[in-house]
Design a protein around this motif. Structure first.
Motif, PDB file in Angstrom:
ATOM      1  N   CYS A 282     -91.967 -10.445  45.740  1.00  0.00           N
ATOM      2  CA  CYS A 282     -92.705 -11.701  45.874  1.00  0.00           C
ATOM      3  C   CYS A 282     -93.394 -12.163  44.622  1.00  0.00           C
ATOM      4  O   CYS A 282     -94.315 -12.967  44.652  1.00  0.00           O
ATOM      5  CB  CYS A 282     -93.678 -11.558  47.018  1.00  0.00           C
ATOM      6  SG  CYS A 282     -92.749 -11.362  48.525  1.00  0.00           S
ATOM      7  N   HIS A 533     -98.716 -13.301  53.241  1.00  0.00           N
ATOM      8  CA  HIS A 533     -97.467 -13.774  52.631  1.00  0.00           C
ATOM      9  C   HIS A 533     -96.314 -12.829  53.009  1.00  0.00           C
ATOM     10  O   HIS A 533     -95.253 -13.276  53.457  1.00  0.00           O
ATOM     11  CB  HIS A 533     -97.644 -13.836  51.105  1.00  0.00           C
ATOM     12  CG  HIS A 533     -96.393 -14.139  50.335  1.00  0.00           C
ATOM     13  ND1 HIS A 533     -96.202 -15.318  49.640  1.00  0.00           N
ATOM     14  CD2 HIS A 533     -95.263 -13.415  50.129  1.00  0.00           C
ATOM     15  CE1 HIS A 533     -95.018 -15.307  49.058  1.00  0.00           C
ATOM     16  NE2 HIS A 533     -94.428 -14.154  49.333  1.00  0.00           N
ATOM     17  N   HIS A 537     -92.828 -13.291  55.607  1.00  0.00           N
ATOM     18  CA  HIS A 537     -91.405 -13.070  55.329  1.00  0.00           C
ATOM     19  C   HIS A 537     -90.707 -12.518  56.573  1.00  0.00           C
ATOM     20  O   HIS A 537     -89.553 -12.861  56.865  1.00  0.00           O
ATOM     21  CB  HIS A 537     -91.228 -12.081  54.171  1.00  0.00           C
ATOM     22  CG  HIS A 537     -91.237 -12.729  52.822  1.00  0.00           C
ATOM     23  ND1 HIS A 537     -90.328 -13.691  52.459  1.00  0.00           N
ATOM     24  CD2 HIS A 537     -92.032 -12.532  51.739  1.00  0.00           C
ATOM     25  CE1 HIS A 537     -90.567 -14.075  51.208  1.00  0.00           C
ATOM     26  NE2 HIS A 537     -91.603 -13.399  50.758  1.00  0.00           N
ATOM     27  N   GLU A 564     -90.420 -18.325  50.070  1.00  0.00           N
ATOM     28  CA  GLU A 564     -91.626 -18.027  49.295  1.00  0.00           C
ATOM     29  C   GLU A 564     -92.694 -19.095  49.526  1.00  0.00           C
ATOM     30  O   GLU A 564     -93.892 -18.795  49.617  1.00  0.00           O
ATOM     31  CB  GLU A 564     -91.295 -17.920  47.807  1.00  0.00           C
ATOM     32  CG  GLU A 564     -90.345 -16.775  47.453  1.00  0.00           C
ATOM     33  CD  GLU A 564     -90.877 -15.407  47.827  1.00  0.00           C
ATOM     34  OE1 GLU A 564     -92.111 -15.243  47.893  1.00  0.00           O
ATOM     35  OE2 GLU A 564     -90.064 -14.504  48.083  1.00  0.00           O
TER      36      GLU A 564
HETATM   37 ZN   LIG Z   1     -92.505 -13.495  48.920  1.00  0.00          ZN
END
Ligand SMILES: [Zn+2]
Length: 695
Positions: A282, A533, A537, A564
């Protein structure tokens, strides 16, 4: 009520460039699509006409409740029809009628009943039904031969997409030698794994012994054990090659360095038919424009790191499955309730290099799990950071065995559980057990917050969420999210990664690395935005296009970029105060990116802060060509900005709480309506469709 502020979306997505696919040769499917276009001129066909990834009408439905195209109720909020016994008898009637009307498109007119329903789940927010059909031959799935449809709660067809083999019976007959009762693979799963390992350049592993444990069933699903190779699962599938179907092993495995791979290996001759790296990294949008983070980080791992380890660890997923009801009336945890130990949202109005806000102390709070999302609470009888939704642990050497989980203190005659660890941020994160436990508890807390918040907006058991016990509410249990903190792998730092098993019922793993560009290092287990975050995903993998897509369907650069962007958006959205200024700047992961970004409290981890102010965050669709190749985070900011603008507009029209709930409903519903390998404009269309379905 439709949401007026969504109608124009934002100036960011004015279509200044065309994103289209090259047409393939005219086929029966294309002829079917042409016929459909004559009936519905505004229909959008994602992908080339020979294999539409999804068919939908921007801002409306493909059919009315009766299943006929353009019929009454073909747009607007769906109203359930009371006493519709026919719909109750056949909830898929509009899908069936669409396919029967245009059989050439998917070759699936009368074949729907010959496929297996792999998922049939109803949104708790809109009543929209998601159904995934999977074609099988001799009980073995045909890879990519799935059909996905969404219907409203009154039966209107919202989208249909996927790809069916046009005539399953004939295909099976042509492959009779392989599809009969004697469909035994000539190459066993262990040998196939070795062929896959050889293909990625690990001949030293190829000579090791492999053990397997076989589950009953035609897919011959099995776990493989091999030193240096982890969490390995293999199953038989049919692979569609140019020359017909190949019986093949689909294998998912992970190497010591922490990266997982998905390979398809021919079960007749051992040829590697498909191969991909499936761990998502990431990291940093400042990487060279053409660097593929999915590959570049692997290349950085010293080869000896692979060879040295001989661990035959039990996969964490199987250990985490031991859950019993929480016996505690009260659970307390010491956590950072803001986004980090140095919280500051909104961020700076303009760049001010090296400015940092003061550190705030972590706080001991009483945990209040959502009673619907977490009926048995977050903790179980183990009284540690292992519960129904999450398993947080320290795994410094990444042998996939928890070095330690934080252990709570039981008091009150057994009724209270307290996790009270105060980190010392002036010393290295790994150097004290208090620091290790504080990060573990913080990780556990924020993974559970993500679970409960996202559950309420539709990431439920039936949609493949991450839980050990599913309470008979659909989907497969046995897959709490695993989160490891303070992990050190080779040279990887200043990052986090996510690896899904691509299968409901098998845990995914988040790895939080240390950020080492300041002394002492900063512990990403203390940064809620990066934790959320990574969790997000997982939601995308399980929910995009309704689920059932081979490895999540976000593998081309625009799709990966959007993943993202979704994840950045969610990290900020779930940590920002919705009553703060919506036009201010919101940096992503400001705390962790000290030095990496001297403007970390202005722009955070990305090239711009998230902001409705176009002078602070100027991303528009016209900037896509500036992000060529494989670097996905830079372009991802565009999609995150679109979502952030929509959130701001909704809050401005309503209030902080209402607007936040609206955008979360929209985003989760839209992810289901997003085709696999989407373009930015298709993802925008999905948001607008979600608005029609929800409002
Ligand atoms: Zn990511």
């Amino acid at each position: 009520m439709r949401i007026p502020s969504l109608r124009g979306m934002s100036t960011r997505l004015c279509a200044t460039i065309a994103l289209s696919f090259l047409g393939a040769a005219l086929s029966a499917a294309e002829a079917g699509v042409a016929e459909l276009r004559r009936a519905l001129p505004d229909v959008h066909v994602a992908g080339d006409g020979a294999a539409p990834r999804m068919i939908y009408r921007p801002g409306g439905f493909l059919s009315g409740p009766d299943g006929f195209l353009g019929g009454p109720g073909a747009s607007g909020k769906a109203q359930p029809v009371a006493g519709d016994a026919d719909l109750a008898r056949d909830p898929h009637r509009s899908v069936r009628r669409f396919l029967d009307t245009y059989p050439a498109i998917y070759g699936a007119g009368s074949q729907l009943d010959t496929a297996e329903i792999a998922k049939d789940a109803v949104s708790p927010r809109s009543g929209m039904r998601t159904t995934v059909w999977q074609q099988k031959i001799a009980g073995i799935p045909v890879l990519g031969a799935t059909l996905v449809a969404h219907t409203t709660n009154n039966g209107s067809l919202v989208t249909v997409g996927g790809r069916f083999l046009p005539d399953l019976v004939q295909v099976a007959a042509r492959n009779q030698k392989r599809t009969g009762a004697a469909a035994a693979p000539q190459v066993d799963a262990a040998a196939a794994l070795k062929r896959a390992l050889k293909a990625i350049g690990t001949p030293d592993l190829e000579r090791k012994q492999v053990s397997s444990s076989l589950s009953p069933g035609p897919e011959q699903r099995q776990k493989l054990g091999m030193p240096g190779v982890h969490d390995t699962q293999a199953e038989l599938i049919w692979f569609q090659g140019d020359d017909g179907l190949h019986l093949a092993w689909r294998i998912r495995y992970e190497l010591d360095h922490g990266f997982a791979y998905g390979s398809v290996v021919d079960a007749d001759n051992g040829d590697v038919l498909e191969h991909r790296q499936i761990t998502i990294v990431c990291g940093d949008c400042n990487a060279p424009a053409n660097a593929d983070p999915h590959v570049a980080h692997v290349a950085h791992v010293p080869a000896r790191a692979v060879a040295q380890k001989q661990s035959a660890a039990t996969p964490l997923a199987t250990k985490a499955a031991q859950i019993s009801a929480a016996p505690f009336n009260t659970v307390q945890m010491r956590v950072f309730t803001g986004e980090s130990p140095k919280p500051m949202m909104p961020g700076l109005a303009s760049p001010n290099p090296y400015y940092e806000p003061p550190t705030v102390p972590s706080q001991l709070i009483t945990i209040a799990p959502d009673p619907l999302a977490s009926p048995n609470g977050w903790c179980n009888a183990s009284a540690s950071t292992m519960g129904n939704n999450a398993d947080a642990n320290v795994d410094h050497n990444f042998d996939r065995l928890a070095d330690r989980r934080a252990a709570g203190t039981i008091g009150g005659g057994g009724s209270t559980l307290t996790f009270d660890f105060t980190p010392d941020l002036t010393v290295a994160p790994q150097s004290t057990t208090a620091n290790q436990d504080a990060a573990t508890v913080n990780m556990f807390y924020w993974m559970n917050i993500a679970h409960d918040r996202l559950y309420k907006h539709g990431f439920t058991e039936a949609f493949g969420n991450y839980q050990s016990e599913n309470f008979s509410r659909g989907g497969l249990g046995g897959d709490p999210m695993i989160g490891t903190v303070q992990t050190a792998l080779g040279r990887i730092s200043n990052n986090a990664s996510f690896t899904d098993a691509n299968s409901d019922g098998v845990s995914a793993r988040i790895i939080m690395f240390l950020f080492n560009q300041v002394t002492p290092e900063r512990d990403s287990g203390l940064d809620a935005q990066l934790i959320i975050h990574e969790y997000m995903h997982g939601l995308i993998m399980r929910m995009i296009n309704g689920g059932g897509v081979h490895y999540g369907g976000t593998y081309w650069p625009q799709g990966r970029s959007m993943a993202e962007g979704y994840c950045d958006f969610m990290g900020i959205c779930l940590t920002a105060d919705p009553n703060d200024d919506t036009s201010a700047n919101y940096p992503f992961c400001a705390y962790l990116t000290r030095q990496t970004s001297p403007d970390n409290y202005y722009r955070g981890y990305r090239q711009y802060p998230y902001s409705t102010n176009m002078s602070a965050d100027p991303m528009t669709l016209s900037m896509v060509p500036l992000f060529p190749g494989q670097e996905v985070h830079g372009m991802g900011v565009l999609w995150g900005s679109v979502l952030w603008d929509a959130r701001a507009a909704l809050i401005d029209k309503t209030d902080g709480t209402t607007g936040t709930n609206m955008i979360l409903d929209l985003v989760l519903e839209a992810i289901k309506l997003t085709p696999p390998e989407p373009t930015l404009l298709e993802a925008r269309d999905a948001l607008l469709l979600a608005d029609v379905v929800l409002n």
